[in-house]
Design a protein around this motif. Sequence first.
Motif, PDB file in Angstrom:
ATOM      1  N   PHE A 165       0.832  -1.210   0.000  1.00  0.00           N
ATOM      2  CA  PHE A 165       0.000   0.000   0.000  1.00  0.00           C
ATOM      3  C   PHE A 165       0.868   1.262   0.000  1.00  0.00           C
ATOM      4  CE2 PHE A 165      -2.213   3.275   2.592  1.00  0.00           C
ATOM      5  CZ  PHE A 165      -3.204   3.592   1.670  1.00  0.00           C
ATOM      6  N   LEU A 166       1.986   1.238   0.727  1.00  0.00           N
ATOM      7  CA  LEU A 166       2.872   2.415   0.760  1.00  0.00           C
ATOM      8  C   LEU A 166       3.427   2.702  -0.636  1.00  0.00           C
ATOM      9  CD1 LEU A 166       4.858   1.987   4.123  1.00  0.00           C
ATOM     10  CD2 LEU A 166       2.689   3.159   3.691  1.00  0.00           C
ATOM     11  N   ASN A 167       3.677   1.644  -1.425  1.00  0.00           N
ATOM     12  CA  ASN A 167       4.103   1.835  -2.814  1.00  0.00           C
ATOM     13  C   ASN A 167       3.089   2.673  -3.587  1.00  0.00           C
ATOM     14  OD1 ASN A 167       6.648   0.613  -3.467  1.00  0.00           O
ATOM     15  ND2 ASN A 167       5.727  -1.386  -3.027  1.00  0.00           N
ATOM     16  N   VAL A 168       1.811   2.360  -3.365  1.00  0.00           N
ATOM     17  CA  VAL A 168       0.745   3.110  -4.044  1.00  0.00           C
ATOM     18  C   VAL A 168       0.774   4.570  -3.591  1.00  0.00           C
ATOM     19  CG1 VAL A 168      -1.749   3.298  -4.395  1.00  0.00           C
ATOM     20  CG2 VAL A 168      -0.671   1.042  -4.249  1.00  0.00           C
ATOM     21  N   CYS A 169       0.943   4.783  -2.277  1.00  0.00           N
ATOM     22  CA  CYS A 169       0.992   6.158  -1.740  1.00  0.00           C
ATOM     23  C   CYS A 169       2.167   6.926  -2.341  1.00  0.00           C
ATOM     24  CB  CYS A 169       1.143   6.131  -0.217  1.00  0.00           C
ATOM     25  SG  CYS A 169      -0.257   5.422   0.642  1.00  0.00           S
ATOM     26  N   ILE A 170       3.345   6.266  -2.389  1.00  0.00           N
ATOM     27  CA  ILE A 170       4.552   6.924  -2.905  1.00  0.00           C
ATOM     28  C   ILE A 170       4.346   7.309  -4.368  1.00  0.00           C
ATOM     29  CG2 ILE A 170       6.965   6.514  -3.548  1.00  0.00           C
ATOM     30  CD1 ILE A 170       7.092   4.628  -1.038  1.00  0.00           C
ATOM     31  N   HIS A 171       3.671   6.451  -5.111  1.00  0.00           N
ATOM     32  CA  HIS A 171       3.463   6.694  -6.533  1.00  0.00           C
ATOM     33  C   HIS A 171       2.394   7.757  -6.778  1.00  0.00           C
ATOM     34  CE1 HIS A 171       3.687   5.728 -10.741  1.00  0.00           C
ATOM     35  NE2 HIS A 171       2.372   5.617 -10.790  1.00  0.00           N
ATOM     36  N   ARG A 172       1.299   7.707  -5.996  1.00  0.00           N
ATOM     37  CA  ARG A 172       0.128   8.521  -6.351  1.00  0.00           C
ATOM     38  C   ARG A 172      -0.001   9.843  -5.604  1.00  0.00           C
ATOM     39  NH1 ARG A 172      -4.878   4.301  -7.045  1.00  0.00           N
ATOM     40  NH2 ARG A 172      -3.907   2.961  -8.616  1.00  0.00           N
ATOM     41  N   LEU A 173       0.479   9.916  -4.339  1.00  0.00           N
ATOM     42  CA  LEU A 173       0.275  11.151  -3.576  1.00  0.00           C
ATOM     43  C   LEU A 173       0.870  12.378  -4.270  1.00  0.00           C
ATOM     44  CD1 LEU A 173       0.656  10.178   0.203  1.00  0.00           C
ATOM     45  CD2 LEU A 173      -1.390  10.914  -1.009  1.00  0.00           C
ATOM     46  N   PRO A 174       2.102  12.266  -4.850  1.00  0.00           N
ATOM     47  CA  PRO A 174       2.647  13.466  -5.522  1.00  0.00           C
ATOM     48  C   PRO A 174       1.829  13.861  -6.750  1.00  0.00           C
ATOM     49  CG  PRO A 174       4.356  11.807  -5.181  1.00  0.00           C
ATOM     50  CD  PRO A 174       3.047  11.150  -4.869  1.00  0.00           C
ATOM     51  N   LEU A 175       1.095  12.909  -7.327  1.00  0.00           N
ATOM     52  CA  LEU A 175       0.271  13.203  -8.507  1.00  0.00           C
ATOM     53  C   LEU A 175      -1.128  13.658  -8.102  1.00  0.00           C
ATOM     54  CD1 LEU A 175       1.299  10.035 -10.578  1.00  0.00           C
ATOM     55  CD2 LEU A 175       2.308  12.331 -10.688  1.00  0.00           C
ATOM     56  N   LYS A 176      -1.342  13.773  -6.782  1.00  0.00           N
ATOM     57  CA  LYS A 176      -2.626  14.179  -6.221  1.00  0.00           C
ATOM     58  C   LYS A 176      -3.761  13.243  -6.649  1.00  0.00           C
ATOM     59  CE  LYS A 176      -1.508  19.110  -5.707  1.00  0.00           C
ATOM     60  NZ  LYS A 176      -0.490  18.794  -4.714  1.00  0.00           N
ATOM     61  N   GLN A 177      -3.432  11.927  -6.744  1.00  0.00           N
ATOM     62  CA  GLN A 177      -4.449  10.931  -7.092  1.00  0.00           C
ATOM     63  C   GLN A 177      -4.909  10.217  -5.833  1.00  0.00           C
ATOM     64  OE1 GLN A 177      -2.291   8.481  -9.825  1.00  0.00           O
ATOM     65  NE2 GLN A 177      -2.655   9.829 -11.578  1.00  0.00           N
ATOM     66  N   SER A 178      -6.084   9.586  -5.934  1.00  0.00           N
ATOM     67  CA  SER A 178      -6.592   8.788  -4.824  1.00  0.00           C
ATOM     68  C   SER A 178      -5.708   7.557  -4.621  1.00  0.00           C
ATOM     69  CB  SER A 178      -8.031   8.342  -5.112  1.00  0.00           C
ATOM     70  OG  SER A 178      -8.367   7.271  -4.260  1.00  0.00           O
ATOM     71  N   VAL A 179      -5.516   7.171  -3.350  1.00  0.00           N
ATOM     72  CA  VAL A 179      -4.689   5.990  -3.081  1.00  0.00           C
ATOM     73  C   VAL A 179      -5.538   4.724  -2.998  1.00  0.00           C
ATOM     74  CG1 VAL A 179      -2.828   7.252  -1.952  1.00  0.00           C
ATOM     75  CG2 VAL A 179      -4.750   6.407  -0.590  1.00  0.00           C
ATOM     76  N   VAL A 180      -6.873   4.841  -3.104  1.00  0.00           N
ATOM     77  CA  VAL A 180      -7.717   3.655  -3.018  1.00  0.00           C
ATOM     78  C   VAL A 180      -8.388   3.311  -4.346  1.00  0.00           C
ATOM     79  CG1 VAL A 180      -8.192   3.638  -0.559  1.00  0.00           C
ATOM     80  CG2 VAL A 180      -9.534   5.127  -2.034  1.00  0.00           C
ATOM     81  N   HIS A 181      -8.532   4.286  -5.217  1.00  0.00           N
ATOM     82  CA  HIS A 181      -9.284   4.057  -6.436  1.00  0.00           C
ATOM     83  C   HIS A 181      -8.649   4.831  -7.581  1.00  0.00           C
ATOM     84  CE1 HIS A 181     -12.925   2.767  -8.523  1.00  0.00           C
ATOM     85  NE2 HIS A 181     -12.847   3.903  -9.162  1.00  0.00           N
TER      86      HIS A 181
END
Length: 257
Positions: A22-38
Amino acid sequence: MPEPTPFFIVFLTLWGLCIGSFLNVCIHRLPLKQSVVHPGSRCPACGYALTWRDNIPLVSYALLGGRCRSCRAPISLRYPFVEAITAAIFLWHAMVFGVTPLLAVRLAFACALLVLFAIDLDHQILPDRITLPGIVIGFACSLALPPGPLMSALGILAGGGILWAIAEGWYRLRKVDAMGFGDVKMLAMVGAFLGLRLVLLTFVMATMIGGVVGVVLIASRRANMATAVPFGTMLAVAALVASLYGEPLLAWYLSRF
Ligand SMILES: [Zn+2]
């Protein structure tokens, strides 16, 4: 302090691997301002939507030989690395904190630090979506657990205050921004979780790590004085050390006087 049982160790390792995923998803998506669940994860090369078979931590990467199931494009080694390091951090914390409520709090703190480390390294930003809730959660947990509400509040003020004063002073002196206010909010978060004493220790250790890293980079000609290694990465490492060993480190240091 209740020692971890073998069952707990296995449980924590598997839990750490899943959280790492899940942290991989956060690292990838948070800077792109995307949702981390969907939506669910997709291959960046061909858009193939990953199924549960592709999402098993470490195992999927090994079975697929580090390539996309659909287009065979290589998958970054970082994904299994983050999963493994998260599990290792979880076990390490269990050895230090035992099976205690503080273990759960410090695991959440370590996850936030890991994500901040990776995002700062990649993008030189420290997202508010981690640091601001981190300040609130750190203080809320301190109402019942160490370092206690007073030390946590002082930690927030000192952590935020030190870096804010440095940034402001540097700006007045040189008219350039020494650091973004992301660092200020991150150190306030560290203060909220660890309290006044350990946030000061974190700042000192981060500066020392920064000095060593800077000298190594300059000596190996990978950087000049102007290329800054993001300070948030060093704050993350220092805060993790302070969380695990800060109190014994301080006791050892103060006993020498
Ligand atoms: Zn693909």
